[in-house]
Structure formats: C-alpha cells, structure tokens
Design a protein around this motif. Structure first.
Motif, short mmCIF file in Angstrom:
data_model
loop_
_atom_site.label_atom_id
_atom_site.label_comp_id
_atom_site.label_asym_id
_atom_site.label_seq_id
_atom_site.Cartn_x
_atom_site.Cartn_y
_atom_site.Cartn_z
N TYR A 27 53.07 33.87 46.17
CA TYR A 27 53.60 34.67 44.86
C TYR A 27 52.27 34.60 43.85
O TYR A 27 51.98 35.77 43.39
CB TYR A 27 54.70 33.99 44.42
N ALA A 28 51.60 33.56 43.49
CA ALA A 28 50.70 33.58 42.82
C ALA A 28 49.52 34.44 43.04
O ALA A 28 48.76 35.26 42.25
CB ALA A 28 50.12 31.93 42.33
N VAL A 29 49.01 34.26 44.51
CA VAL A 29 48.00 35.03 44.76
C VAL A 29 48.17 36.36 44.69
O VAL A 29 47.38 37.30 44.32
CB VAL A 29 47.67 34.63 46.32
N LEU A 30 49.33 37.09 45.42
CA LEU A 30 49.64 38.38 45.30
C LEU A 30 49.77 38.85 44.00
O LEU A 30 49.67 40.15 43.66
CB LEU A 30 51.07 38.54 46.17
N ALA A 31 50.33 38.14 42.85
CA ALA A 31 50.56 38.62 41.55
C ALA A 31 48.96 38.96 40.97
O ALA A 31 48.68 39.85 40.34
CB ALA A 31 51.11 37.45 40.81
N LEU A 32 47.97 37.86 41.36
CA LEU A 32 46.51 38.22 40.93
C LEU A 32 46.07 39.55 41.33
O LEU A 32 45.35 40.40 40.92
CB LEU A 32 45.90 37.27 41.04
N ALA A 33 46.40 39.51 42.84
CA ALA A 33 45.77 40.74 43.47
C ALA A 33 46.58 42.13 42.94
O ALA A 33 45.71 43.08 42.82
CB ALA A 33 46.18 40.82 45.08
N ALA A 34 47.81 41.98 42.41
CA ALA A 34 48.41 43.18 41.83
C ALA A 34 48.33 43.50 40.40
O ALA A 34 48.77 44.32 39.76
CB ALA A 34 49.91 43.08 42.15
N LEU A 35 47.62 42.55 39.78
CA LEU A 35 47.49 42.55 38.13
C LEU A 35 46.76 43.96 37.97
O LEU A 35 45.47 44.27 38.23
CB LEU A 35 46.67 41.28 37.86
N PRO A 36 47.50 44.82 37.09
CA PRO A 36 46.65 46.08 36.71
C PRO A 36 45.43 45.77 35.65
O PRO A 36 45.51 44.98 35.00
CB PRO A 36 47.97 46.59 35.94
N GLY A 37 44.78 46.68 35.94
CA GLY A 37 43.57 46.69 34.97
C GLY A 37 43.81 47.20 33.87
O GLY A 37 44.93 47.81 33.60
N ARG A 38 42.69 47.17 33.02
CA ARG A 38 42.97 48.18 31.61
C ARG A 38 43.13 49.63 31.71
O ARG A 38 43.99 50.27 30.97
CB ARG A 38 41.70 47.76 30.75
N GLU A 39 42.50 50.10 32.54
CA GLU A 39 42.71 51.43 32.93
C GLU A 39 43.19 51.81 34.50
O GLU A 39 42.64 52.29 35.16
CB GLU A 39 41.51 52.12 32.69
N SER A 40 44.58 51.15 34.66
CA SER A 40 44.83 51.20 35.98
C SER A 40 45.44 52.50 36.55
O SER A 40 45.91 53.50 35.52
CB SER A 40 46.16 50.14 36.16
N LYS A 41 45.34 53.12 37.59
CA LYS A 41 45.66 54.40 38.37
C LYS A 41 46.69 54.09 39.35
O LYS A 41 46.82 53.11 39.79
CB LYS A 41 44.36 54.78 38.80
N PRO A 42 47.53 55.14 39.34
CA PRO A 42 48.74 55.02 40.20
C PRO A 42 48.39 54.59 41.73
O PRO A 42 49.29 54.14 42.29
CB PRO A 42 49.28 56.52 40.13
N ASP A 43 47.08 55.01 42.03
CA ASP A 43 46.85 54.76 43.59
C ASP A 43 45.83 53.67 43.71
O ASP A 43 45.08 53.33 44.54
CB ASP A 43 46.22 56.13 44.23
N ASP A 44 45.63 52.75 42.56
CA ASP A 44 45.00 51.64 42.50
C ASP A 44 44.98 50.60 43.63
O ASP A 44 46.36 50.30 43.86
CB ASP A 44 44.90 51.10 41.26
N ARG A 45 44.28 50.40 44.60
CA ARG A 45 44.34 49.43 45.63
C ARG A 45 44.11 48.17 45.23
O ARG A 45 43.27 47.87 44.28
CB ARG A 45 43.39 49.88 46.76
N PRO A 46 44.84 47.03 46.16
CA PRO A 46 44.70 45.68 45.80
C PRO A 46 43.07 45.42 45.97
O PRO A 46 42.22 46.01 46.71
CB PRO A 46 45.44 44.98 46.82
N ALA A 47 42.48 44.34 45.47
CA ALA A 47 41.12 43.81 45.46
C ALA A 47 40.83 43.31 46.84
O ALA A 47 41.49 42.81 47.59
CB ALA A 47 40.87 42.75 44.35
N GLN A 48 39.62 43.48 47.34
CA GLN A 48 39.06 43.24 48.49
C GLN A 48 38.91 41.59 48.90
O GLN A 48 39.09 41.26 49.95
CB GLN A 48 37.72 44.12 48.96
N TRP A 49 39.03 40.85 47.87
CA TRP A 49 38.97 39.56 48.05
C TRP A 49 40.08 38.97 48.84
O TRP A 49 40.36 37.78 49.31
CB TRP A 49 38.74 38.58 46.71
N LEU A 50 41.38 39.85 48.88
CA LEU A 50 42.50 39.18 49.53
C LEU A 50 42.11 39.00 51.10
O LEU A 50 42.68 38.39 51.88
CB LEU A 50 43.47 40.40 49.56
N ILE A 51 41.22 39.95 51.34
CA ILE A 51 40.46 39.48 53.03
C ILE A 51 40.32 38.22 53.37
O ILE A 51 40.67 37.69 54.15
CB ILE A 51 39.47 40.59 53.05
#
Length: 305
Positions: free
Chosen positions: A131-155
């Motif tokens: 839960y914690a990891v996925l929440a960080l991956a989904a954390l919106p940026g300051r200028e988040s876009k509707p199609d903003d993808r999760p960060a690559q560090w999830l790999i």
C-alpha cells in the motif's frame, strides 16, 4: 492494455482502503479478539525488537478495543474517500503511506520478513508495505496530468519483491513441500466450496510431486527470482516476466492466502495478491526512461558547387 495512470492507481487504492475499513466494522473487531487474534499472532516467531512493540500495542488495544477499532476503520475509510477526490488525493496518499507503515509494523509484524518463516505464498512482504509503495508511485505531482504514468522506479520494486521472495522461499524455516501442503490443506478446510475444491486439487498435486522427488520449494524460488530479474531486462522480457508474476500472484492469492479469508470474522484486508497484480500492471505502464545511448541524427549537408 490501457495505460494504468497514477489517477487510476489512486482510485484502485481508494477502493481497497475502503474495503479494509469495512472489514474492520465486523462485530468481532470491536472486542478483545482484535488484539488477541490479529495483533498478537503478528508477533509470533519475531525477534524481540518486533515482539515488544506489538505486545505493547496489543495490551493498549485491550483496554478500549471498540474505541481503537472505530478509529482504525474511520482512518482507512477516510483515506479511501480522500483518494477519490482530486483536491485531497495528495494529502490522502501521504497519510496512507504513514498509516500503512504503522499497520505493517504492528499489524503484520513487518510482513514476517525478519522472522524467517514467511513466504510470498502466504503474503510476504505484507499488504501494508505494498500500500505504501503504490501510494508513493501514485503520488500526484505539482502539475499532474490525466495521463501521467507511474514512476519507473517501480520496476526495481517489483524486482526486489520477487527476488526477496525467492530468498525467503529458499531460506525460510517453514517453506518445505510439506509446509506448503499444510498451508493449502488448512485453507481447503475453511474456504467456501468452489475455492476448497481448488485447494484440495493443489494439495493432491503437491503429494504427487513430493512422492516423485520434485523440489517444489526450490522450483518456486527459481520462478520467483526469474520473475523479478526478468523485469530488469528489455521490454519483451519484462512483459513476459510481469505477466508470469501476475499469474503466479493470483495463484498464491487463491491457494495460499485464501483470498484474504474475507469471510472470516477477523479478516483485515485482501492480502497481497491484488496489490502485487496492481504493482505489475503499474510496472507495465510505468514511464519509460529516456534512452541516453541514442545519438541524435546529424543534419545532412547540402553539397555545394
């Protein structure tokens, strides 16, 4: 497959948090059974540094179980609702990270990682940590876009989860073929009819494999390591590895985690199966890194006369 954006991850996490909050509203959770049947078992087989704080928390809950449980349910439902609303999603995601780590320590005993008896089959590394990891991956940026993808560090998170799972499978004290059979057989005794039938078939298959000398535990460890390391390779291998990991996670969720035992009086979440599936889908949708090895094409020179 549609791209799994950060917004979609936030919504899925919100649904899962609300499910967890609703599971806390079962009558048994408002009694001493919550401390005795959920918190105290998390301390079993753990080192003193983990056992002490969990027992302290369990004794604290025993004084006012209804009050404590009401707070837990409200926090989790509140996090879920906050993840739905764009204006509060950032704060809800940050709160969920802190709360998930508290649950991971006191409610899951660090997912059993330091106790030497956990395995991905039964829920390692712990639902709350994911839960914690996925929440960080989904954390919106300051200028988040509707199609903003999760960060690559999830790999790398995916690779770490599966490689650690392989190590636990090899080094754990209760991950032999007999121990795996015991888990599946015990689940078959308590599961609903359809799931119980699947568990019985898997238990019979384990007996046959064991009788023929098949190293089931070693085979699972090799598979898990390949799933983790395969995600670090080129895109085609990554897709195969993640697809295999999603399939194996669903198998573990059914026969090892009993779908989170949600029909029982003390179930607190769906366990790790759905979260690892979500993690895998996020890995496949993660933002590709720029290729630093590509040399920009040189403009063609016009030949003069």
């Amino acid at each position: 497959m549609k791209c799994l954006t950060r917004r979609r991850i936030q919504i899925v996490l919100g649904i899962l948090w609300i499910i967890d909050g609703l599971l806390q509203l079962k009558p048994a959770m408002f009694t001493a059974q919550f401390a005795q049947g959920v918190l105290m078992p998390a301390a079993m087989g753990q080192p003193p540094e983990v056992v002490g704080p969990i027992r302290w928390m369990a004794h604290l809950v025993l004084h006012q179980p209804a009050t404590f449980n009401s707070g837990v349910a409200l926090i989790q439902i509140g996090i879920g609702c906050g993840l739905f609303w764009p204006r509060t999603v950032r704060w809800a995601a940050l709160v969920s990270v802190g709360w998930a780590l508290i649950v991971w320590y006191f409610g899951e005993g660090l997912g059993g990682l330091v106790g030497g008896s956990s395995a991905m089959l039964i829920g390692a590394p712990g639902a709350a940590l994911l839960y914690a990891v996925l929440a960080l991956a989904a954390l919106p940026g300051r200028e988040s876009k509707p199609d903003d993808r999760p960060a690559q560090w999830l790999i790398y998170v995916w690779a770490g989860v599966w490689v650690i799972g392989a190590a636990l499978q090899l080094l754990g004290t209760e991950n032999s073929t007999e121990a795996i059979w015991s888990v599946v057989q015990a689940n078959a005794m308590s599961a609903p009819a359809g799931l119980s039938w699947i568990d019985h078939q898997v238990a019979r298959a384990l007996v046959v494999l064991y009788s023929h000398g098949m190293p089931v535990s070693f085979s699972l460890a090799v598979d898990q390591a390949a799933i983790g390391l395969g995600a670090l390779m080129a895109n085609r291998f990554r897709s195969w590895a993640v697809g295999a990991g999603i399939g194996l996670s669903l198998f573990y969720w059914a026969v090892g985690q009993n779908l989170g035992d949600t029909w029982t009086s003390l179930a607190t979440d769906l366990n790790t199966g759905p979260l690892i599936v979500l993690l895998g889908m996020a890995v496949l949708s993660s933002r590709p890194a720029p290729d630093v090895w590509v040399v920009p094409a040189q403009p063609k020179l016009q030949r003069g006369f």
